[in-house]
Enzyme design. Structure first.
Site, short mmCIF file in Angstrom:
data_model
loop_
_atom_site.label_atom_id
_atom_site.label_comp_id
_atom_site.label_asym_id
_atom_site.label_seq_id
_atom_site.Cartn_x
_atom_site.Cartn_y
_atom_site.Cartn_z
N SER A 16 8.82 3.84 1.81
CA SER A 16 9.05 2.40 2.04
C SER A 16 10.42 2.10 2.65
O SER A 16 11.04 1.10 2.35
CB SER A 16 8.95 1.58 0.74
OG SER A 16 7.73 1.82 0.13
N LYS A 19 10.16 3.15 8.12
CA LYS A 19 10.09 4.08 9.27
C LYS A 19 9.28 3.47 10.39
O LYS A 19 9.63 3.56 11.55
CB LYS A 19 9.33 5.34 8.86
CG LYS A 19 10.15 6.40 8.26
CD LYS A 19 9.40 7.73 8.27
CE LYS A 19 7.99 7.73 7.76
NZ LYS A 19 7.79 7.65 6.32
N GLU A 143 5.16 8.84 14.54
CA GLU A 143 5.76 8.69 13.21
C GLU A 143 4.99 9.53 12.21
O GLU A 143 3.76 9.47 12.17
CB GLU A 143 5.70 7.20 12.83
CG GLU A 143 6.23 6.91 11.45
CD GLU A 143 5.83 5.53 10.93
OE1 GLU A 143 5.34 4.68 11.72
OE2 GLU A 143 5.99 5.30 9.72
N CYS A 384 -11.79 -14.87 7.38
CA CYS A 384 -12.83 -13.96 6.89
C CYS A 384 -13.35 -14.41 5.53
O CYS A 384 -14.07 -15.39 5.45
CB CYS A 384 -12.31 -12.52 6.89
SG CYS A 384 -13.65 -11.33 7.01
N HIS A 510 -10.54 -11.94 12.08
CA HIS A 510 -9.14 -11.86 11.61
C HIS A 510 -8.18 -12.12 12.77
O HIS A 510 -7.72 -11.17 13.41
CB HIS A 510 -8.86 -10.47 11.05
CG HIS A 510 -9.54 -10.19 9.75
ND1 HIS A 510 -8.98 -10.51 8.53
CD2 HIS A 510 -10.75 -9.64 9.48
CE1 HIS A 510 -9.80 -10.16 7.56
NE2 HIS A 510 -10.88 -9.62 8.10
N GLU A 512 -5.18 -12.82 12.62
CA GLU A 512 -3.82 -12.35 12.33
C GLU A 512 -3.50 -11.01 12.98
O GLU A 512 -2.34 -10.67 13.18
CB GLU A 512 -3.60 -12.26 10.80
CG GLU A 512 -4.37 -11.16 10.06
CD GLU A 512 -5.76 -11.59 9.59
OE1 GLU A 512 -6.33 -12.52 10.19
OE2 GLU A 512 -6.28 -11.00 8.63
N1 GLN Z 1 -15.86 -9.43 1.52
C1 GLN Z 1 -16.24 -10.18 2.66
C2 GLN Z 1 -17.22 -9.42 3.54
O1 GLN Z 1 -17.35 -8.24 3.45
C3 GLN Z 1 -15.02 -10.59 3.46
C4 GLN Z 1 -14.30 -9.45 4.09
C5 GLN Z 1 -12.93 -9.80 4.54
O2 GLN Z 1 -12.38 -10.84 4.18
N2 GLN Z 1 -12.30 -8.94 5.32
O3 GLN Z 1 -17.88 -10.00 4.36
#
Ligand code: GLN
Length: 540
Positions: A16, A19, A143, A384, A510, A512
């Site tokens: 931690s 790196k 790395e 998600c 996602h 993010e």
């Molecule tokens: N558990 C949910 C699914 O499998 C949501 C997955 C997640 O949030 N990455 O659909």
């Protein structure tokens, strides 16, 4: 590749140390010198990929375009640079052994005894060459996970030692990230652990060219000289990397002040101009002294863990950069909402975010968070599982479908508003079997989503098994929910929103994973702007 240069980053003393961040920040500097860079991570554990690991073990699983479930350091790589990563950029011992054993069964080794050296080490080296060949990068930064001295890391260290010999000393370079602890009782920084960890490396045959010393206090000249002498590293290559004051994005600037990129380029014979970091500096200015501030609650299940929602936290900060707005992230354990109520836990926030997740713990708390956001008109961003939660909440409290649920949590729910797709019902293996990676989605004209993205077709990364249940589509729409994004065939729901709300949007994907400080994601940008408006009653 004939003129590719190779940098290996190892770690000493403790884990931690950052790196991955150091490697990524070096990548930033080299890119700003006009070089094409690629980064890869070698993880010595035996899991084939981290996809099957619990966040308590591993932190976030970072998903790439091609659906690879990888180490979260790859998230740093993508956020700090413009590299295109694929599953080739994360190699684990599990993968190496899997290949070696498959080869052995196929008879590839022609009757030889199969051994760590040379068979395992060769497999590791092949990956470095492959990376160079495929990426056509000027510099490949590799790395090595874990800490020097770990038994499982040895084959990797041996492999890179031989590799450097192979490509020649001017084409390869070892950077060791180490720790110089501050001992309060003595009021001093101590260099012994660093000396010992470098000694351990030298025992293996690797002499680091650069030492990056992680420390809480500045490393004075005397200490640098001591480290230089005992570790056999030139004085100028003893680099201080102090804990950052404000943001991890300061690291490239810190390393530049220490001339790390210059030292690296000189050693590798890379004739490049100084890095112009003015734009990057502007980002840091916003982070240090933003004109506005906003408070965002993240309601999750691994809230105590620094790394479990890494990319989500980073993307929120990026959304802040886009709005010249400092983001204070309030981490809220979903179960605490179950215990103390939404009002007590969620009041005073500009926005509420429910991130992805698996498993039942904390689900009811998350549902109450979504309800609170919807009813109190607080901006909501669901990711998600956070979208599935918003759907369940809407079903229960707006459509009055009692016990509506996801079949992940209640297989016998009378109203399975979230359920498995047919093909997922046949899946029995856990590793790498979800709906994974980059897929296109089509946006509906005139929606918040289309406005934020400024596009009608988007590409986003996925990692889930369960889906919105289309049987309920019509009743949701009649009650005011808009399905603003679907797969191009219209079959799977990708984005939901509630137009009669200041900002309520949630995605099955996602976002993010695709946000960068210099390219904030539109959903996060919009979320922060809306949260500011909710908190301060004035637009940014
Ligand atoms: N558990 C949910 C699914 O499998 C949501 C997955 C997640 O949030 N990455 O659909």
């Amino acid at each position: 590749m004939a003129d590719t240069k190779y940098i290996f980053v190892t770690g000493g003393v403790i884990s931690s140390l950052g790196k991955g961040l150091t490697a990524a920040a070096l990548g930033t500097l080299l890119e700003h010198r006009g070089l094409k860079v690629v980064l890869q991570k070698f993880d010595p554990y035996l899991n084939v990929d981290p996809g099957t690991m619990n966040p308590f073990q591993h932190g976030e699983v970072y998903v790439l375009d091609d659906g690879a479930e990888t180490d979260l350091d790859l998230g740093h790589y993508e956020r700090f640079t413009n590299v295109q990563l694929t599953r080739l950029n994360n190699l684990t011992s599990g993968q190496v052994y899997q290949t070696v054993l498959e080869n052995e069964r196929k008879g590839v080794y022609l009757g030889k005894t199969v051994q760590v050296i040379p068979h395992v080490t060769e497999e590791i080296q092949k990956r470095i060459y492959l990376m160079a060949e495929q990426s056509k990068a000027d510099v490949v930064i590799t790395e090595i996970g874990g800490t020097t001295g770990d038994i499982e890391g040895l084959p990797f260290l041996e492999a890179i030692r031989e590799f450097a010999l192979d490509v020649g000393t001017n084409n390869a370079m070892f950077i060791h990230v180490t720790y110089v602890p501050f001992i309060k009782a003595a009021g001093e920084l101590k260099t012994k652990p660093t000396q010992q960890s470098v000694a351990k490396l030298r025992e293996i045959g690797i002499t680091p060219h650069v030492l990056v010393c992680r420390c809480e206090k500045p490393l004075d000249k005397e200490l640098r000289a001591k480290i230089s002498m005992f570790c056999n590293v030139p004085l100028e290559a003893v680099i201080e990397e102090k804990d950052v004051d404000h943001s991890i994005y300061e690291v490239p600037l810190m390393l530049q002040r220490e001339r790390m990129d210059e030292i690296v380029c000189r050693h590798l014979g890379l004739n490049t101009p100084q890095a112009d970091m003015s734009q990057w500096r502007e980002i840091i200015r916003t982070l240090i002294a933003p004109s506005h501030r906003v408070r965002i609650g993240v309601v999750g299940k691994y809230i105590g863990l620094q790394d479990a929602y890494k990319s989500v936290y980073e993307a929120l900060i990026h959304g802040g950069i886009a709005n010249d707005c400092g983001v204070e992230i309030v981490r809220i354990e979903a179960q605490e909402i179950e215990r103390h109520g939404a009002e007590k836990m969620l009041s005073g926030l500009g926005g509420i975010l429910v991130p992805g997740g698996f498993g039942e713990r904390g689900i009811e708390g998350k549902i109450r968070a979504a309800q609170f956001a919807r009813e109190k008109r607080i901006p909501y961003l669901g990711l998600c599982l956070g979208m599935q939660i918003a759907v369940i909440e809407f079903a229960r409290n707006v459509l009055k479908l009692e016990r509506a649920h996801s079949t992940e949590f209640e297989p016998r729910s009378p109203h399975p508003v979230i359920c498995l797709q047919e093909e997922q019902k046949l899946v029995t293996k856990k590793g790498g079997t979800m709906r994974l990676g980059r897929q296109p989605a089509q946006l509906l004209m005139g929606t918040l989503a289309a406005k934020l993205y400024g596009a009608f077709v988007i590409q986003e990364r996925h990692r889930h098994r369960y889906e919105f249940n289309n049987k309920y589509r019509k009743s949701f729409e009649e009650a005011g929910m808009v399905f603003s994004g679907t797969t191009p065939d219209g079959k799977l729901i990708e984005l939901i929103e509630i137009p009669d709300h200041p900002f309520f949007i949630a995605s099955q994907f996602h976002p993010e994973f695709q946000s960068k400080p210099h390219r904030p994601h539109p959903l996060f940008r919009g979320f922060i702007a809306a949260a500011h408006l909710a908190m301060h009653q004035k637009p940014l």
